[in-house]
Enzyme design. Structure first.
Site, mmCIF file in Angstrom:
data_model
loop_
_atom_site.group_PDB
_atom_site.id
_atom_site.type_symbol
_atom_site.label_atom_id
_atom_site.label_comp_id
_atom_site.label_asym_id
_atom_site.label_seq_id
_atom_site.Cartn_x
_atom_site.Cartn_y
_atom_site.Cartn_z
ATOM 1 N N ARG A 141 -10.271 -0.133 8.657
ATOM 2 C CA ARG A 141 -9.836 -1.254 8.853
ATOM 3 C C ARG A 141 -11.002 -2.401 9.748
ATOM 4 N NH1 ARG A 141 -3.892 -0.170 8.859
ATOM 5 N NH2 ARG A 141 -2.784 -2.257 8.888
ATOM 6 N N ARG B 134 -1.124 -9.794 12.861
ATOM 7 C CA ARG B 134 -1.611 -8.609 11.846
ATOM 8 C C ARG B 134 -2.341 -9.393 10.841
ATOM 9 N NH1 ARG B 134 3.769 -6.338 11.233
ATOM 10 N NH2 ARG B 134 2.843 -4.991 9.668
ATOM 11 N N LYS C 147 0.904 -1.206 0.054
ATOM 12 C CA LYS C 147 -0.039 -0.020 -0.040
ATOM 13 C C LYS C 147 0.680 1.282 -0.125
ATOM 14 C CE LYS C 147 -2.244 -1.279 3.712
ATOM 15 N NZ LYS C 147 -1.970 -2.633 4.036
ATOM 16 N N ARG D 246 10.818 -0.848 12.606
ATOM 17 C CA ARG D 246 9.475 -1.283 12.831
ATOM 18 C C ARG D 246 9.427 -2.574 13.661
ATOM 19 N NH1 ARG D 246 4.562 -0.400 8.694
ATOM 20 N NH2 ARG D 246 3.656 -1.758 10.363
ATOM 21 N N ARG E 43 11.306 -6.162 5.280
ATOM 22 C CA ARG E 43 11.039 -4.827 5.792
ATOM 23 C C ARG E 43 11.649 -4.527 7.210
ATOM 24 N NH1 ARG E 43 5.144 -2.101 5.025
ATOM 25 N NH2 ARG E 43 4.871 -3.130 6.941
HETATM 26 P P1 ADP Z 1 0.416 -2.585 7.756
HETATM 27 O O1 ADP Z 1 -0.615 -2.389 6.882
HETATM 28 O O2 ADP Z 1 2.067 -3.040 7.227
HETATM 29 O O3 ADP Z 1 0.302 -3.516 9.038
HETATM 30 P P2 ADP Z 1 0.205 -0.031 9.206
HETATM 31 O O4 ADP Z 1 1.510 0.968 9.172
HETATM 32 O O5 ADP Z 1 -1.001 0.459 8.106
HETATM 33 O O6 ADP Z 1 1.014 -1.223 8.709
HETATM 34 O O7 ADP Z 1 -0.508 -0.221 10.493
HETATM 35 C C1 ADP Z 1 0.532 -0.629 11.562
HETATM 36 C C2 ADP Z 1 -0.453 -1.005 12.871
HETATM 37 O O8 ADP Z 1 -1.161 0.575 13.170
HETATM 38 C C3 ADP Z 1 -1.520 -1.956 12.814
HETATM 39 O O9 ADP Z 1 -0.989 -3.213 13.018
HETATM 40 C C4 ADP Z 1 -2.438 -1.284 13.784
HETATM 41 O O10 ADP Z 1 -2.097 -1.773 15.130
HETATM 42 C C5 ADP Z 1 -2.287 0.224 13.968
HETATM 43 N N1 ADP Z 1 -3.300 0.747 12.905
HETATM 44 C C6 ADP Z 1 -3.129 1.304 11.881
HETATM 45 N N2 ADP Z 1 -4.344 1.670 10.936
HETATM 46 C C7 ADP Z 1 -5.261 1.411 12.047
HETATM 47 C C8 ADP Z 1 -6.728 1.327 11.988
HETATM 48 N N3 ADP Z 1 -7.441 1.823 10.845
HETATM 49 N N4 ADP Z 1 -7.452 0.851 12.769
HETATM 50 C C9 ADP Z 1 -6.804 0.332 13.868
HETATM 51 N N5 ADP Z 1 -5.334 0.140 13.962
HETATM 52 C C10 ADP Z 1 -4.706 0.755 12.886
#
Ligand code: ADP
Length: 192
Positions: A89, A146, A14, A134, A128
């Site tokens: 999400r 996740r 993404k 991270r 990554r």
């Molecule tokens: P990835 O899609 O690679 O897991 P992101 O950077 O989008 O990474 O998200 C990392 C973390 O941030 C998620 O595992 C979650 O804990 C939190 N997070 C991000 N966006 C949301 C969301 N819309 N609702 C709840 N938690 C979120």
């Protein structure tokens, strides 16, 4: 306004595709993951709260996430369109987004879902993790969690927008440019 939800499991690409979309379409990019990491980096109350969940690979509670997202959108009133990356999400997040955009006389144009097999996701995330700093990309059990959360909760958001004909699945394996080509075609078909 061109409002695109960039959707897909962790590691599906993404962020990479968002960069190319910003370049081509000149629209605002909002990544809830990046926003949380920024807050965490500054040790704000919101960041400390988010950290409890992110460290385990769980979702941050809806009320916290929705409020943060809405603030970011409100801070950019001149945006010509928005890429929502990592949001919504959950179904309540999707419902809140629809209400919020409707109040602004706009709506979600399209949900683009990057489709990538699970083994490939784990491989990409561990890679990554070697360089991103991270913590949630370094531990295989957090990665598994996740992906599990994506399957059990987040994937329903695809169906939610599919019911109104707005979801499009994009084959997410190939070169960055090939994938971006499919994304551009889907956007050009849906709008403008
Ligand atoms: P990835 O899609 O690679 O897991 P992101 O950077 O989008 O990474 O998200 C990392 C973390 O941030 C998620 O595992 C979650 O804990 C939190 N997070 C991000 N966006 C949301 C969301 N819309 N609702 C709840 N938690 C979120």
């Amino acid at each position: 306004m061109l409002n695109i939800i960039l959707f897909g499991p962790p590691g599906s690409g993404k962020g990479t595709q968002a960069e190319k979309m910003i370049e081509k379409y000149g629209i605002l990019h909002i990544s809830t993951g990046d926003l949380f990491r920024y807050e965490m980096g500054n040790n704000t109350p919101l960041g400390l709260k988010a950290k409890e969940y992110m460290a385990k690979g769980e979702l941050v509670p809806d009320e916290v996430t929705i409020g943060m997202l809405e603030n970011k959108v409100n801070a950019n009133p001149d945006a010509q369109g928005i890429i929502f990356d990592g949001f919504p999400r959950t179904i309540p997040q999707a419902e809140a987004l629809d209400v919020f955009l409707k109040e602004k006389n706009t709506e979600v144009t399209l949900l683009l879902a990057l489709d990538v097999p699970e083994e490939e996701l784990t491989k990409r995330l561990l890679k990554r993790g070697e360089s991103s700093g991270r913590a949630d990309d370094r531990d295989e059990s957090i990665i598994k969690n996740r992906i599990q959360v994506y399957k059990s909760e987040t994937s329903q958001v695809f169906d939610y927008y599919n019911q109104v004909g707005k979801s499009v699945s994009i084959h997410g394996v190939g070169t960055i440019d090939e994938i971006f080509e499919s994304i551009s075609e889907a956007i050009d078909q849906a709008c403008c």
